[in-house]
Design an enzyme around this catalytic site. Structure first.
Site, PDB file in Angstrom:
ATOM      1  CG  ASP A 150      -2.081   1.164   1.238  1.00 35.97           C
ATOM      2  OD1 ASP A 150      -2.821   1.007   0.360  1.00 35.97           O
ATOM      3  OD2 ASP A 150      -1.606   2.244   1.785  1.00 35.97           O
ATOM      4  CG  ASP A 153      -3.042   3.848  -2.454  1.00 42.11           C
ATOM      5  OD1 ASP A 153      -3.966   2.924  -2.144  1.00 42.11           O
ATOM      6  OD2 ASP A 153      -2.436   4.447  -1.575  1.00 42.11           O
TER       7      ASP A 153
END
Length: 597
Positions: free
Chosen positions: A449, A492
């Site tokens: 992440d 993301d």
């Protein structure tokens, strides 16, 4: 040239075949004659052998009688000096009968003409046991003398006292050479036959055969069975045991297929065996008058070959020429003319074949015209089909390209060109099933992440955020192996599947990606080029990533891909809570300890 050679080849093949048949027939006739000759020779051989065996038996019996008289006289002698004197006197009078004469007492002491000596107890113990059971003379040991290599056999008589107690044995050693001379004087020395026919002695144990030729001693021990080289040995032993006296006519065959005619004459406890002349083999029989037989074969073969040539000239040649003409006709020559004489056997057939050839030529022209017409029609049809096939090929190519594009879009995240979430979960489920079936297989999940990514969207726009996502995807692809799988999980978040049995490979990959992202310095220079102005991004605000690592094996209590991703996501959040820009690894044992606490 080839057409001229074919008939000659046929003639020679026929001649060779006929000659071979003639040779086989000749051999069969010769073998039948050989069988008749063999039968008469065998009978003659056996009869001659019986006569020689009887003469040999009488010769041995005479020596037994002399030995028995000597044993009776010898039993009267009490002292060793008297026994030695008797032996010396008898040797002087009858030296030609015995090669040696000696006495062995019960203590295995030896008395001979040279005085007292000793013998091996083991050699005479068994003989004493036999003599103790019978008072008759024994035909015992058969051997060659070590000094002269002369073939001899021993006879033994028991020496007892007045109470019939065995005091010792008297041994006489008799030579076979005098027996052979006796047989020659009786008229049996007939050249080669005398060399092949000889005297044999079989000892009382029926173990050793002694031949008058010192080069031949046969091991006749019956416990060897078929290994001694003769057939029906057990049958021969049975005949010897049952035949108390008289003659046995017997023929056996050895391992080299040489026939020997045996006649056994019973004398005391031993046997005199006369071996008849070796029987003539088939090839020896065939070799007699060989030149006359070969001349007969050559003349017969030549006559048969001439007969074959005559048959060919008068009967087969017209048919052979007709065959050659037909071969030429079949090869495409339509101007062949069959020529035969009216008086030849093949003339009528040639006329019929000629008519058939004319019909074939006429029909061939019609067929050729029809073929040309059909060929033109087929050519036009093939052109039309080729045009339609090209159109269909272009349509299929377009459909294939479109299907490949749709399949690619269904599997790929269009922004990052990585595997999308749906395909990632499907692939992970398949890997879990394989690992559950094969405990030796395992893999690792890296859940990434991006840290501070929202600031890029807020400060520079979503286009810059998409730029960062593309570059991060490319960075991830450049730092994993070809066998590993990279995917965009959503937003993301990224997932990497490391196909390796050791967790260390996954940890090394995660640390390498952290370092590579730090080295880009938040993409400040690249974003500045895109915006057309200088951009500065503080270290605390630069892009980085937090990574959770889970190593999957069959021991891990995870049922599907969703649960595995959740576990990796939890480890990623622990990395964020611990300060971001780091790696957190899931250890099953530690997790169990924390749950228990």
């Amino acid at each position: 040239m080839k057409k001229g050679k074919k008939p000659n080849k046929l003639i020679w093949q026929s001649c060779i075949f006929v000659s071979a048949v003639l040779a086989v027939f000749f051999l069969l006739i010769s073998y039948m004659e050989y069988q008749k000759f063999q039968h008469s020779e065998t009978e003659k051989n056996l009869n001659q052998t019986v006569l020689r065996a009887e003469i040999a038996r009488q010769w041995v019996a005479d020596r037994y009688e002399q030995f028995s008289i000597l044993a009776n006289v010898f039993s009267v002698a009490d002292s060793a000096e008297q026994k030695i004197k008797l032996i010396s006197e008898f040797k002087n009078v009858n030296y030609s009968i015995y090669k040696n004469l000696y006495y062995v007492d019960s203590a295995y002491n030896t008395l001979g003409e040279n005085g007292k000596g000793s013998v091996s107890p083991g050699e005479f113990r068994k003989i004493f046991a036999q003599v103790g059971q019978s008072e008759t003379s024994l035909l015992t040991k058969v051997e060659f003398l070590e000094d002269t290599k002369e073939p001899v056999f021993s006879v033994i008589a028991s020496i007892r006292n007045e109470e019939n107690i065995l005091r010792g044995i008297l041994v006489g050693v008799i030579s076979l050479q005098n027996l052979q001379e006796h047989l020659n004087n009786a008229g049996f020395n007939i050249g080669k036959a005398s060399e092949e026919s000889s005297t044999w002695i079989l000892d009382s144990e029926k173990q050793t055969i002694l031949h008058s030729n010192q080069d031949i001693i046969l091991d006749f021990r019956l416990d060897h069975g078929s290994d001694v080289g003769y057939k029906d040995i057990s049958r021969l032993n049975e005949l010897m045991d049952k035949n108390i006296s008289g003659t046995i006519r017997y023929t056996i065959k050895d391992q080299e297929n040489v026939y020997l005619s045996f006649v056994k004459t019973k004398i005391s406890d031993g046997w005199v065996i006369m071996v008849g002349q070796l029987e003539t083999s088939f090839w020896q029989f065939l070799a007699e008058n060989l030149w006359l037989k070969l001349l007969f074969l050559v003349v017969s073969g030549a006559l048969l070959c001439f007969w074959q040539i005559y048959i060919y000239q008068g009967l087969l040649r017209p048919f052979t020429k007709m065959k050659n003409d037909l071969v030429t006709f079949n090869s495409g020559n339509r101007y062949v003319v069959l020529e035969t004489k009216p008086d030849e056997e093949a003339h009528e057939m040639a006329e019929q074949v000629r008519k058939l050839m004319e019909t074939v030529v006429e029909q061939s022209y019609n067929v050729e015209k029809l073929i040309r017409d059909r060929t033109k029609a087929l050519s036009d049809l093939n052109k039309t089909i080729a045009t339609k096939n090209k159109e269909l090929s272009d349509i299929n190519a377009a459909l294939t390209a479109n299907n490949d594009h749709l399949h690619y879009r269904a599997m790929t995240d269009m922004l990052t060109k990585l595997l999308n979430r749906q395909e990632l979960l499907k692939l992970t489920d398949d890997l879990i099933l394989e690992a559950q079936k094969d405990t030796g297989k395992s893999f690792s999940i890296l859940f990434l992440d991006l840290d501070n990514f929202k600031k890029y969207n807020d400060n520079f726009s979503h286009d810059i955020g998409d730029f960062v996502l593309k570059n991060i995807s490319e960075l991830i692809q450049n730092n994993v192996r070809a066998m590993d799988v990279s995917a965009r999980y959503g937003g993301d978040e990224f997932v990497i599947i490391i196909n390796h049995s050791e967790m260390a490979a996954a940890i090394a990959t995660a640390e390498r990606i952290l370092i590579k992202i730090q080295e880009v310095n938040g993409y400040a220079a690249e974003i500045g080029e895109l915006l057309g102005e200088e951009v500065k991004i503080e270290k605390a605000d630069q892009i980085s990533c937090s990574i959770g690592v889970v190593h999957y094996s069959s021991d891990l209590d995870v049922k599907n891909a969703e649960e595995l991703m959740t576990l990796a996501d939890d480890m990623m959040y622990q990395a964020k809570k611990a300060g971001k820009g780091r790696v957190e690894i899931y250890y099953p044992e530690e997790n169990k300890t924390q749950e228990s606490e």
